[in-house]
Structures are given as C-alpha cells and as structure tokens.
Design a protein around this motif. Structure first.
Motif, PDB file in Angstrom:
ATOM      1  N   ASN A 275       0.862  -1.002  -0.129  1.00  0.00           N
ATOM      2  CA  ASN A 275       0.049   0.107   0.002  1.00  0.00           C
ATOM      3  C   ASN A 275       0.848   1.347   0.049  1.00  0.00           C
ATOM      4  N   GLN A 276       1.898   1.238   0.881  1.00  0.00           N
ATOM      5  CA  GLN A 276       2.724   2.512   0.675  1.00  0.00           C
ATOM      6  C   GLN A 276       3.479   2.465  -0.436  1.00  0.00           C
ATOM      7  N   ALA A 277       3.852   1.453  -1.064  1.00  0.00           N
ATOM      8  CA  ALA A 277       4.592   1.582  -2.507  1.00  0.00           C
ATOM      9  C   ALA A 277       3.673   2.164  -3.518  1.00  0.00           C
ATOM     10  N   GLN A 278       2.428   1.628  -3.301  1.00  0.00           N
ATOM     11  CA  GLN A 278       1.304   2.271  -4.285  1.00  0.00           C
ATOM     12  C   GLN A 278       1.141   3.908  -4.152  1.00  0.00           C
ATOM     13  N   LEU A 279       0.829   4.104  -2.710  1.00  0.00           N
ATOM     14  CA  LEU A 279       0.541   5.632  -2.387  1.00  0.00           C
ATOM     15  C   LEU A 279       1.791   6.459  -2.927  1.00  0.00           C
ATOM     16  N   GLN A 280       2.888   5.922  -2.960  1.00  0.00           N
ATOM     17  CA  GLN A 280       4.066   6.593  -3.088  1.00  0.00           C
ATOM     18  C   GLN A 280       4.180   6.645  -4.914  1.00  0.00           C
ATOM     19  N   ALA A 281       3.890   5.688  -5.445  1.00  0.00           N
ATOM     20  CA  ALA A 281       3.691   5.961  -6.788  1.00  0.00           C
ATOM     21  C   ALA A 281       2.612   6.887  -7.247  1.00  0.00           C
ATOM     22  N   ASP A 282       1.610   6.928  -6.510  1.00  0.00           N
ATOM     23  CA  ASP A 282       0.597   7.731  -6.811  1.00  0.00           C
ATOM     24  C   ASP A 282       0.793   9.370  -6.279  1.00  0.00           C
ATOM     25  N   GLY A 283       2.122   9.496  -5.844  1.00  0.00           N
ATOM     26  CA  GLY A 283       2.632  10.835  -5.587  1.00  0.00           C
ATOM     27  C   GLY A 283       2.337  11.500  -4.049  1.00  0.00           C
ATOM     28  N   VAL A 284       2.163  10.158  -3.235  1.00  0.00           N
ATOM     29  CA  VAL A 284       1.789  10.684  -1.707  1.00  0.00           C
ATOM     30  C   VAL A 284       3.145  10.894  -1.211  1.00  0.00           C
ATOM     31  N   ARG A 285       3.359  11.776  -0.419  1.00  0.00           N
ATOM     32  CA  ARG A 285       4.926  11.878   0.595  1.00  0.00           C
ATOM     33  C   ARG A 285       4.355  11.157   1.806  1.00  0.00           C
ATOM     34  N   PHE A 286       5.566  10.839   2.426  1.00  0.00           N
ATOM     35  CA  PHE A 286       5.556  10.389   3.816  1.00  0.00           C
ATOM     36  C   PHE A 286       6.540  10.932   4.548  1.00  0.00           C
ATOM     37  N   VAL A 287       6.155  10.976   5.873  1.00  0.00           N
ATOM     38  CA  VAL A 287       7.052  11.458   6.715  1.00  0.00           C
ATOM     39  C   VAL A 287       6.946  10.558   7.943  1.00  0.00           C
ATOM     40  N   GLY A 288       8.059   9.825   8.363  1.00  0.00           N
ATOM     41  CA  GLY A 288       8.052   8.580   9.519  1.00  0.00           C
ATOM     42  C   GLY A 288       7.505   7.251   8.961  1.00  0.00           C
ATOM     43  N   PRO A 289       7.283   6.454   9.565  1.00  0.00           N
ATOM     44  CA  PRO A 289       7.265   6.361  10.992  1.00  0.00           C
ATOM     45  C   PRO A 289       8.579   6.118  11.500  1.00  0.00           C
ATOM     46  N   ASN A 290       8.845   6.385  12.791  1.00  0.00           N
ATOM     47  CA  ASN A 290      10.337   6.325  13.307  1.00  0.00           C
ATOM     48  C   ASN A 290      10.079   5.155  14.209  1.00  0.00           C
ATOM     49  N   ARG A 291      11.327   4.981  14.781  1.00  0.00           N
ATOM     50  CA  ARG A 291      11.615   3.524  15.610  1.00  0.00           C
ATOM     51  C   ARG A 291      11.484   4.163  16.862  1.00  0.00           C
ATOM     52  N   GLY A 292      10.913   3.214  17.797  1.00  0.00           N
ATOM     53  CA  GLY A 292      10.711   3.608  19.008  1.00  0.00           C
ATOM     54  C   GLY A 292       9.789   2.759  19.931  1.00  0.00           C
ATOM     55  N   GLU A 293       9.402   3.192  21.056  1.00  0.00           N
ATOM     56  CA  GLU A 293       8.598   2.297  21.700  1.00  0.00           C
ATOM     57  C   GLU A 293       7.179   2.698  21.571  1.00  0.00           C
ATOM     58  N   MET A 294       6.420   1.760  21.445  1.00  0.00           N
ATOM     59  CA  MET A 294       4.829   2.087  21.032  1.00  0.00           C
ATOM     60  C   MET A 294       4.091   2.264  22.216  1.00  0.00           C
ATOM     61  N   ALA A 295       3.057   3.135  22.326  1.00  0.00           N
ATOM     62  CA  ALA A 295       2.495   3.809  23.409  1.00  0.00           C
ATOM     63  C   ALA A 295       1.742   2.611  23.924  1.00  0.00           C
TER      64      ALA A 295
ATOM     65  N   PRO B 152      18.521   9.065   8.707  1.00  0.00           N
ATOM     66  CA  PRO B 152      18.059   9.729   7.559  1.00  0.00           C
ATOM     67  C   PRO B 152      17.446  11.226   7.858  1.00  0.00           C
ATOM     68  N   PRO B 153      17.146  11.988   7.095  1.00  0.00           N
ATOM     69  CA  PRO B 153      16.756  13.391   7.199  1.00  0.00           C
ATOM     70  C   PRO B 153      15.110  13.337   7.497  1.00  0.00           C
ATOM     71  N   SER B 154      14.483  14.328   8.067  1.00  0.00           N
ATOM     72  CA  SER B 154      13.293  14.171   8.125  1.00  0.00           C
ATOM     73  C   SER B 154      12.547  15.058   6.926  1.00  0.00           C
ATOM     74  N   GLY B 155      11.298  14.591   6.471  1.00  0.00           N
ATOM     75  CA  GLY B 155      10.756  15.355   5.510  1.00  0.00           C
ATOM     76  C   GLY B 155      11.037  14.851   4.175  1.00  0.00           C
ATOM     77  N   VAL B 156      11.570  13.439   3.998  1.00  0.00           N
ATOM     78  CA  VAL B 156      11.930  12.677   2.917  1.00  0.00           C
ATOM     79  C   VAL B 156      11.181  11.465   2.821  1.00  0.00           C
ATOM     80  N   ASP B 157      10.890  10.673   1.653  1.00  0.00           N
ATOM     81  CA  ASP B 157      10.462   9.283   1.672  1.00  0.00           C
ATOM     82  C   ASP B 157      11.501   8.375   1.936  1.00  0.00           C
ATOM     83  N   VAL B 158      11.571   7.756   3.116  1.00  0.00           N
ATOM     84  CA  VAL B 158      12.664   6.841   3.377  1.00  0.00           C
ATOM     85  C   VAL B 158      12.302   5.278   3.170  1.00  0.00           C
ATOM     86  N   VAL B 159      13.103   4.682   2.355  1.00  0.00           N
ATOM     87  CA  VAL B 159      12.906   3.337   2.056  1.00  0.00           C
ATOM     88  C   VAL B 159      14.324   2.757   2.480  1.00  0.00           C
TER      89      VAL B 159
END
Ligand code: C5P
Length: 398
Positions: free
Chosen positions: A136-156, A241-248
C-alpha cells in the motif's frame, strides 16, 4: 513559510491521534490555517470538541452531514487546501487510500483531491512491516503521496519497540514546509541512494563497507530544502535519515535495486550509495559453525546488479542521473571512464584513500565530472558539497 497556507488535516484513529492536537498548534503558530477531518475511529481517541477548539473551525466528521456538505462539501474540502496531511495515517486509512475507496469523508476527500498529500503513518511495527502495508505504501508513493516517518521507538500501547511510531509534530511540520516549499525543485521528484549495503554470509554475519551514509543524507536534505520530493533509499547507515523525505530502508544490493525500480519515475537520480559489488553466492541458511576439524568455510561470490548502470540505461531513465565514484588512485581518469561505462550524466568523484579521512568523516573533496570535463571543488564539509550539488541539479532540471 506557512503563513496563510491552508492545511487540511485528516486525523485517523490511532493512539497517536493525541499528537495531532500538538501538530495543529505548531502549524497555526507558524501562520497556517488548519481545518480538520476526523474519521469515526479518531473520535474514539480524541474529541471533535478539542480539535475544533485548536483549529478554531468546524470539524468535519461525516460524509453524510447535510449541513456540512451544504456549507463546504467534501469536494471543496479536497480542493481548497494547499496541502492535505494525514496524521496519524493508520494501516486501514493507507489501505483504503491505496485502493481508492471512498466510503467515508476522510477517504472521499483523499480520492477527490488534486492537492499534494502528506501521510504520517502510525501503527504497530508488525502492521507496518506487513507485506500488505508495504504494497500500500509503495502504491501511494507511486501515486505521488509523500511520507514522513514512521520512526523507530517504543509503541504507546504495548511498549513494543520497532518501526511504526508516528513522526513527532515538529518533524511533520518540517515535512509540511518542504511539501509547500516553492524552491527551485518544487514539483520535482528526486531519488537518492545512500549508505552501505549488507550482504549476508549467514543469518548473523555479513559483508559491509565503511560508508556512513553522511554524504547521501546531506544531499537528500539539501534537495528537500530546495523543494524536491525526495525518495531516500538507504542501506544500513550510521547517520539517521533526514526528516521530510520518503525513506525506504534496505539491506542488500538486490533490495536496493528493487526499491530504486519501485521509486521511479523520477526527474533525477543521485546514487550516493556504496553498493557492494559482490554478494555471497553460497550464503548459508543456518549459522556457519566450526566443526572442530579446522576446515575453513569457502565463500563464493556473485556479482550484484549495477543499479546506476541499470537506471541509466533503462526505460524509465530520469532526465539527470548522477553517480558517485570512490577511488583511491587516478580519481579523475577512472571517473571519466565510469561516466561512459555506466551511462550516467555526471560523476561525483572522491578520493577515499584512508589518509584523506573522507570515508566516515565530515568533509569531502570532490571533482564533478561531466561530458564537458572535470571540475575540482575545494575540500569542504559534506553539507556544503550537498548544497552545491543540489543547486547544480536544480539548475540542470530547470
Ligand atoms: O563501479 P563503482 O561501484 O565504483 O560505481 C560507483 C557508483 O555506482 C555509485 O554511484 C554507486 O552508487 C553506483 N553503484 C550502483 N550499483 C552497484 C555498484 C555501484 O548503483 N552495484
């Protein structure tokens, strides 16, 4: 930068929804107008009352709210924004948007919009890693959607650690600023590869190299700052990785090749990764063990795909393809030869002789090789190299 920008914030139903409240405050204190759409699930976590108090606007919750549809309507909601931000973007919202479902207000807006969309995913690490979410993420990226995160860390909820935690409000603000930026690369998609690759020997051992990912990371940030939408395909690097880019994130050269292919089309590709030339052909499925006889394992190698050459010669070739060359002898001559062999437009050549301290260090001394010839740049920080190169890329794409 955000003064008078109109942000439509779609709040999905996840525990991270509470962070959407802070996001609204951060966006508004920068001068943005924020209008919110909440899914039904989001209202289980935070109330429209608190969201509306922070946006100082009506909160939209229902596709079939006759009053709201008359006053504004989902089509107008979709069109009147400068940017649509989905935070938290749940696995469910991503799946629906990837499929083009439009059964509620949030998804109807996403389907009706022609405006840029930025998603800040938040979910349990297992859900984020699931092949369905990857698709789904790959499809959305191909459709031009940008992503920020998610980060690694503890889940609430569970205290579980892993990738899936929503980006922090200020990281989302940075991604919003970049998405709305009117820099010279606005509207351009640039692919950057970075970091080393890890080639497994067995499940616990691998072959790697000394690339820290510093130059590729600086480049991705510099391109983002000029307004580009950046897909950042990175091996296991030391530098975050920097913020504000689509990280793969990838590990092996073959995974990197697949991620690069999936990220195309792009206006430019900058291949700063130190891709392993060879992988272990006889990598073991089980951990190799000493058997007491003194017999040594013998590794056999196979050549990895040359990602730069494949992209340069492929059907989806970006207008500008930039390669890197890390050499220890005859830097310029080797780089010139590489330019022709790989079919790229530019080569950024650097001398990685250990005495230079460049590999893993903060500085770089490069030569920019084009068909027109070689240009030697003075030694400067990797950030400065990145900014200079990003400016040249912007010029070339103009
Ligand atoms: O041939 P060499 O490894 O020196 O070429 C370096 C350039 O080629 C870099 O831009 C690197 O990212 C890219 N490369 C690649 N795939 C490979 C090897 C190198 O994309 N398998």
């Amino acid at each position: 930068m955000l003064v008078d920008k109109r942000i439509l914030l779609i709040i999905g139903g996840g525990i991270a929804a509470y962070k959407a409240l802070e996001l609204i405050r951060r966006l508004r204190e920068r001068g943005a107008h924020v209008r919110a759409v909440m899914t039904r699930a989001a209202q289980e976590f935070i109330t429209p009352l608190s969201v509306g108090a922070l946006t100082a606007d009506h909160v939209f919750t229902d596709l079939f709210d006759r009053q709201a549809e008359q006053d504004v309507g989902h089509i107008r909601l979709a069109r009147e924004a400068d940017l649509i931000v989905v935070a938290p973007a749940t696995a469910d919202l991503m799946a629906k948007a990837a499929q083009g479902l439009a059964g509620d207000l949030a998804t109807a807006v996403l389907l009706a919009t022609k405006r840029p969309v930025l998603m800040a995913p938040a979910m349990n690490p297992a859900m984020w890693a699931h092949p369905a979410t990857r698709r789904n993420q790959a499809q959305l990226q191909a459709d031009g959607v940008r992503f920020v995160g998610p980060n690694r860390g503890e889940m609430a909820e569970s205290g579980e650690a892993g990738e899936g935690r929503m980006a922090e409000p200020l990281e989302i603000v940075a991604a919003v600023e970049s998405a709305l930026s009117e820099g010279p690369l606005a509207g351009k998609h640039v692919l950057v590869t970075s970091g080393p690759t890890h080639e497994p020997i067995d499940p616990v051992r691998y072959i790697a190299n000394r690339s820290s990912g510093a130059q590729g990371t600086a480049l991705a940030a510099a391109l983002r700052d000029l307004g580009a939408r950046v897909t950042f395909v990175t091996g296991p690097a030391v530098v975050a990785p920097p913020s504000g880019v689509d990280v793969v994130r990838v590990e092996t050269a073959r995974e990197m090749a697949a991620a690069v292919e999936a990220a195309l089309p792009a206006d430019a590709a900058v291949m700063a990764a130190a891709v392993a030339d060879w992988r272990v052909a006889n990598a073991a499925g089980q951990k190799l063990k000493k058997d007491g006889t003194g017999k040594l394992p013998v590794l056999e190698f196979a050549e990895n795909p040359d990602i730069l050459a494949t992209v340069s010669k492929g059907p989806k070739r970006p207008r500008l393809v930039v390669g890197f060359a890390a050499e220890t002898t005859d830097v310029t001559a080797h780089a010139m030869a590489k330019l022709t062999r790989k079919g790229c437009d530019w080569i950024v050549a650097n001398d990685v002789t250990p005495a230079t301290g460049i590999m893993g260090g903060a500085e770089n001394a490069v030569a920019l090789i084009t068909v027109a010839g070689a240009e030697t740049w003075p030694r400067m920080s990797k950030t400065d190299v990145a900014q200079r190169l990003a400016a040249r890329i912007a010029e070339a794409l103009r």
